[in-house]
Design a protein around this motif. Structure first.
Motif, PDB file in Angstrom:
ATOM      1  N   LEU A 103       0.795  -1.222   0.000  1.00 34.21           N
ATOM      2  CA  LEU A 103       0.000   0.000   0.000  1.00 34.21           C
ATOM      3  C   LEU A 103       0.829   1.274   0.000  1.00 34.21           C
ATOM      4  O   LEU A 103       0.354   2.334  -0.429  1.00 34.21           O
ATOM      5  CB  LEU A 103      -0.957  -0.007   1.199  1.00 34.21           C
ATOM      6  N   ARG A 104       2.085   1.208   0.438  1.00 30.61           N
ATOM      7  CA  ARG A 104       2.877   2.437   0.488  1.00 30.61           C
ATOM      8  C   ARG A 104       3.152   2.995  -0.906  1.00 30.61           C
ATOM      9  O   ARG A 104       3.400   4.194  -1.067  1.00 30.61           O
ATOM     10  CB  ARG A 104       4.193   2.183   1.240  1.00 30.61           C
ATOM     11  N   HIS A 105       3.068   2.135  -1.933  1.00 34.05           N
ATOM     12  CA  HIS A 105       3.308   2.610  -3.295  1.00 34.05           C
ATOM     13  C   HIS A 105       2.162   3.473  -3.808  1.00 34.05           C
ATOM     14  O   HIS A 105       2.346   4.231  -4.774  1.00 34.05           O
ATOM     15  CB  HIS A 105       3.518   1.418  -4.235  1.00 34.05           C
ATOM     16  N   TYR A 106       1.013   3.376  -3.186  1.00 30.95           N
ATOM     17  CA  TYR A 106      -0.125   4.170  -3.642  1.00 30.95           C
ATOM     18  C   TYR A 106      -0.038   5.625  -3.204  1.00 30.95           C
ATOM     19  O   TYR A 106      -0.923   6.443  -3.539  1.00 30.95           O
ATOM     20  CB  TYR A 106      -1.435   3.535  -3.166  1.00 30.95           C
ATOM     21  N   ASP A 107       1.046   6.001  -2.510  1.00 32.75           N
ATOM     22  CA  ASP A 107       1.287   7.418  -2.243  1.00 32.75           C
ATOM     23  C   ASP A 107       1.509   8.175  -3.545  1.00 32.75           C
ATOM     24  O   ASP A 107       1.283   9.387  -3.617  1.00 32.75           O
ATOM     25  CB  ASP A 107       2.509   7.590  -1.330  1.00 32.75           C
ATOM     26  N   ASP A 108       1.968   7.458  -4.565  1.00 35.16           N
ATOM     27  CA  ASP A 108       2.132   8.029  -5.894  1.00 35.16           C
ATOM     28  C   ASP A 108       0.796   7.915  -6.625  1.00 35.16           C
ATOM     29  O   ASP A 108       0.341   6.809  -6.922  1.00 35.16           O
ATOM     30  CB  ASP A 108       3.223   7.268  -6.651  1.00 35.16           C
ATOM     31  N   PRO A 109       0.133   9.018  -6.939  1.00 40.06           N
ATOM     32  CA  PRO A 109      -1.199   8.943  -7.563  1.00 40.06           C
ATOM     33  C   PRO A 109      -1.186   8.306  -8.953  1.00 40.06           C
ATOM     34  O   PRO A 109      -2.253   7.895  -9.441  1.00 40.06           O
ATOM     35  CB  PRO A 109      -1.648  10.405  -7.631  1.00 40.06           C
ATOM     36  N   ALA A 110      -0.018   8.199  -9.572  1.00 44.38           N
ATOM     37  CA  ALA A 110       0.048   7.580 -10.901  1.00 44.38           C
ATOM     38  C   ALA A 110      -0.006   6.060 -10.824  1.00 44.38           C
ATOM     39  O   ALA A 110      -0.282   5.400 -11.829  1.00 44.38           O
ATOM     40  CB  ALA A 110       1.319   8.020 -11.631  1.00 44.38           C
ATOM     41  N   VAL A 111       0.265   5.515  -9.649  1.00 47.82           N
ATOM     42  CA  VAL A 111       0.283   4.060  -9.487  1.00 47.82           C
ATOM     43  C   VAL A 111      -1.143   3.541  -9.360  1.00 47.82           C
ATOM     44  O   VAL A 111      -1.913   4.001  -8.509  1.00 47.82           O
ATOM     45  CB  VAL A 111       1.108   3.647  -8.256  1.00 47.82           C
ATOM     46  N   ALA A 112      -1.483   2.565 -10.223  1.00 46.19           N
ATOM     47  CA  ALA A 112      -2.824   1.983 -10.197  1.00 46.19           C
ATOM     48  C   ALA A 112      -2.821   0.528  -9.806  1.00 46.19           C
ATOM     49  O   ALA A 112      -3.884  -0.043  -9.541  1.00 46.19           O
ATOM     50  CB  ALA A 112      -3.490   2.140 -11.563  1.00 46.19           C
ATOM     51  N   ALA A 113      -1.634  -0.106  -9.787  1.00 52.28           N
ATOM     52  CA  ALA A 113      -1.568  -1.528  -9.452  1.00 52.28           C
ATOM     53  C   ALA A 113      -0.211  -1.830  -8.839  1.00 52.28           C
ATOM     54  O   ALA A 113       0.821  -1.352  -9.317  1.00 52.28           O
ATOM     55  CB  ALA A 113      -1.794  -2.385 -10.692  1.00 52.28           C
ATOM     56  N   VAL A 114      -0.226  -2.645  -7.774  1.00 49.56           N
ATOM     57  CA  VAL A 114       1.008  -3.060  -7.103  1.00 49.56           C
ATOM     58  C   VAL A 114       0.898  -4.546  -6.781  1.00 49.56           C
ATOM     59  O   VAL A 114      -0.129  -4.997  -6.276  1.00 49.56           O
ATOM     60  CB  VAL A 114       1.266  -2.275  -5.796  1.00 49.56           C
TER      61      VAL A 114
END
Length: 735
Positions: free
Chosen positions: A102-113
């Motif tokens: 979930l920490r990658h979703y701090d970047d609004p461009a990220v839609a999938a991790v």
């Protein structure tokens, strides 16, 4: 900002045997807020019963067809979280899985991790970083490969996540229409990742976010992972190639399908040649392939340039249903070389009961045990089972540091290394038995609380082990070394878990030490109720006496034989059953020494060997009296198992048995010493001739179990001891 809410979606069909473990694994996640959504396909097994047990804690939806994309879309429609996470019904996440994704979703461009996935061995990666092309071909790259530059519309290569370890922004999924229903199996998540990239979003990997994919058979693959059918995957492959590859190059699309066809035909032939499948099965798979490719191509033509998603939103959205979290959950590691059903010795059974009971109370429980062949890590029945092998590498240092025999050092070294790995799960406490000092190397570990449980030790067993004393070198280099190491461990262990007052007194006398009472937690063993939901004992004539234990002198096998011979001479209607050992060379030597070899041919005597647990429990229920003549027991698990079946116990008044069995209330105690065999025979004859008195003792045995030795009582005391040990360690750290 508040943390993102997550909906974990589990799509299931006919996987009742593993589904509950997946749900347990989700509830152990160290992340909030999260909700659980389960979408059940047209299951015909016990899946509904599993979901009924989880009623009120999860959102439930149904899917009328065996189509993973349809099921995933139903889950997305039911989800109310900011992020939708997918987990297979035969997979279990690491407790930090979501926290790390979930920490990658701090970047609004990220839609999938997505993270890395470990296969059913628990030791080998099934999938790490994967790139795919527009023809559905996968390419595995280095863990250090930077996939971010490939996140651009039209990229020939793009990061593709594995479905069982993938998360998506719900808003992004809705914007692209969710999953495409033509992908009933295979490439469904690859299609979604590609469409997200083409829509201008980013798909990234987080290597530390782990999922353990344990694998269960399905309508697609059998338990050997051999295909039952390849039709759905062939449809998906052809559809994907024609939808995403053909617009760029029809020729390359045709080549990709020819390549795919050739690979699968060769695979089918190989399976037949290796006699893994029959010729008819191969022919069916070959036909599946051709039919599937044709169907996939036809679907792609019909779809044309229409958007790829088929998501249908629910008419009335259900609010977010936060999953329950246990704030005071402990992460506990128990060590036991033996583990049922492979081993049914006392420590193994006690450890299994303790582990199962603590897991049922919501604790995260890991068990380190000895593997038979290869090492594995699996999550089953709510327990993480780490099956490992002794480790010679590094054992020399362990031998020198703790003055241990080589075999003990090799096992202790491997336990220590596995405990270091389990710390990644948030380990709070390690508990290990004094026998073989399995967790000795962890006694001074500053990161965790450590408890050593007291059972029979080498020093207490040595007087009753003539085979040890007959080998002076073994006695010197193995036994006496272990006794010295036991003494050091007894003085160093921060917490000692004792199953009886007798074991504490006997250890103090034998080792010449004084154990401070603030380090001791007294926790008598408990056992399962052997009369709960049990079949009624079969009615039969006569009077049956059951001996349970290894066929060796320490367990009083010789006393039981001598007493049996004496009783059978006096009472023709009495019969004996011996369970727990094998008639091997040692057992025959005991029979010869006691002059009881003729018992093997007596029709009233049966040697049952080592029984499976269910058979042993039935043997308890069918006995009239249980015989426990051990010369030394730290507690006497056999005695309380007999009581759990409502059967009185005849025991030698030695060690913990004298504390467990109350003479005249739930059994008979026979004085230890030279006349023990005669005393046992007298006690057994008395019960055989006084059936009313025997029934009174049976009723007393049942009361003793219910009042002192049932499982909840043991768990209450052990759980409190573990919490106290963790609290003491935390206070020490703070100081």
């Amino acid at each position: 900002m508040p943390p993102l809410s997550v909906s974990v979606v589990v799509n299931t069909c006919d996987r009742a045997s593993v589904l509950e473990d997946a749900l347990r694994g989700i509830t152990a996640l160290r992340y909030a807020p999260l909700e659980i959504v389960v979408v059940n396909g047209p299951s015909l097994d016990g899946t509904k019963a599993v979901l009924d047990r989880w009623a009120g804690r999860i959102k439930r939806r149904d899917c009328a067809e065996r189509n993973l994309s349809v099921s995933r879309n139903i889950g997305i429609a039911a989800a109310a979280g900011d992020v939708v996470a997918f987990l297979d019904d035969d997979a279990v996440p690491h407790p930090d899985w979501l926290s790390r994704l979930l920490r990658h979703y701090d970047d609004p461009a990220v839609a999938a991790v997505g993270g890395f996935t470990i296969d059913n061995t628990g030791r080998i990666f099934q999938a790490r970083k994967t790139l795919c092309d527009r023809f559905g071909r996968a390419f595995h790259v280095s863990d250090f490969f930077d996939e971010r530059p490939l996140n651009r519309p039209g990229s020939p290569l793009y990061p593709s996540l594995l479905g069982t370890n993938s998360t998506f922004r719900r808003a992004a999924l809705r914007a692209i229409g969710g999953f495409d229903h033509s992908f009933s199996y295979l490439l469904d998540e690859t299609d979604v990742c590609l469409r997200l990239v083409d829509a201008g979003h980013r798909v990234v990997y987080e290597p530390t976010a782990l999922v353990f994919h344990q694998f269960a058979p399905s309508h697609i693959r059998d338990e050997r992972r051999i295909a039952r059918t390849i039709y759905p995957s062939a449809v998906s492959k052809a559809y994907f190639v024609m939808r995403h590859g053909a617009p760029a190059s029809v020729t390359r699309a045709a080549e990709a399908l020819d390549e795919y066809r050739g690979e699968l035909l060769a695979s089918n032939l190989w399976h037949q040649t290796e006699q893994l499948i029959l010729p008819e099965h191969r022919a069916s798979l070959d036909q599946d392939l051709e039919n599937g490719i044709a169907e996939g191509e036809d679907r792609a033509r019909q779809r044309g340039a229409a958007p790829g998603g088929d998501l249908v939103e629910e008419a009335e959205a259900e609010p977010f249903r936060a999953a329950e979290r246990l704030a005071d959950r402990l992460c506990i590691c128990l060590v036991s070389q033996g583990w049922p059903p492979r081993a049914e010795a006392g420590i193994a059974r006690w450890t299994e009961s303790l582990a199962t009971g603590l897991a049922a109370r919501g604790h995260q429980v890991h068990v380190v045990t000895r593997a038979e062949t290869a090492e594995t890590l699996r999550f089953t029945d709510g327990l993480w089972i780490h099956a490992v092998l002794p480790e010679a590498h590094g054992a020399e240092a362990m031998m020198l540091a703790h003055d241990l025999p080589p075999n003990i050092a090799a096992w202790t070294r491997r336990v220590w290394r596995e405990v270091q790995a389990i710390k990644a799960f948030g380990l709070d406490l390690l508990s290990f038995p004094i026998w073989d000092l399995e967790g000795l190397a962890c006694l001074d570990d500053p990161d965790i609380a450590v408890v050593m449980s007291l059972h029979t030790t080498y020093a207490l067993a040595r007087p009753h082990k003539p085979e040890w004393l007959a080998r002076p070198l073994y006695d010197h280099f193995m036994v006496r070394r272990m006794i010295a190491a036991e003494r050091r461990a007894l003085l160093a262990a921060p917490t000692l878990l004792a199953n009886s007052r007798a074991i504490v007194a006997d250890i103090e006398d034998t080792y010449g030490i004084r154990l401070t009472r603030d380090r001791i937690a007294l926790a008598p063993h408990g056992t399962a109720d052997l009369l709960a939901d049990a079949p009624a004992p079969r009615r039969r004539p006569g009077f049956r006496i059951l001996f349970v234990g290894r066929y060796e002198p320490r367990k009083g096998f010789d006393l039981a034989l001598a007493a049996a011979a004496a009783v059978l001479r006096e009472e023709a209607t009495v019969e004996f059953r011996f369970a727990g050992g094998e008639i091997d060379e040692e057992a025959r030597a005991v029979m010869e020494a006691t002059g009881t070899s003729a018992l093997q041919d007596d029709p009233r005597v049966r040697f049952l060997g080592v029984l499976p647990r269910t058979d042993l429990e039935q043997a308890y229920r069918e006995a009239d009296v249980v015989l426990a003549p051990s010369r030394y027991e730290s507690f006497g698990l056999v005695a309380i198992e007999a009581m759990a079946a409502g059967r009185p116990v005849v025991a030698v008044a030695a060690g913990g048995l004298a504390e467990v069995v109350s003479d005249g209330i739930d059994g008979r105690l026979v004085p230890d010493g030279p006349g023990a065999a005669e005393g046992i025979a007298v006690a057994l004859l008395g019960l055989a001739r006084d059936r009313e008195g025997c029934e009174r003792l049976a009723a007393g045995a049942r009361r003793s179990f219910e009042e002192k030795y049932d499982m909840p009582r043991m768990l209450d005391v052990v759980e409190a001891a573990y919490r106290a040990a963790v609290a003491k360690r935390r206070i020490g750290q703070a100081a």
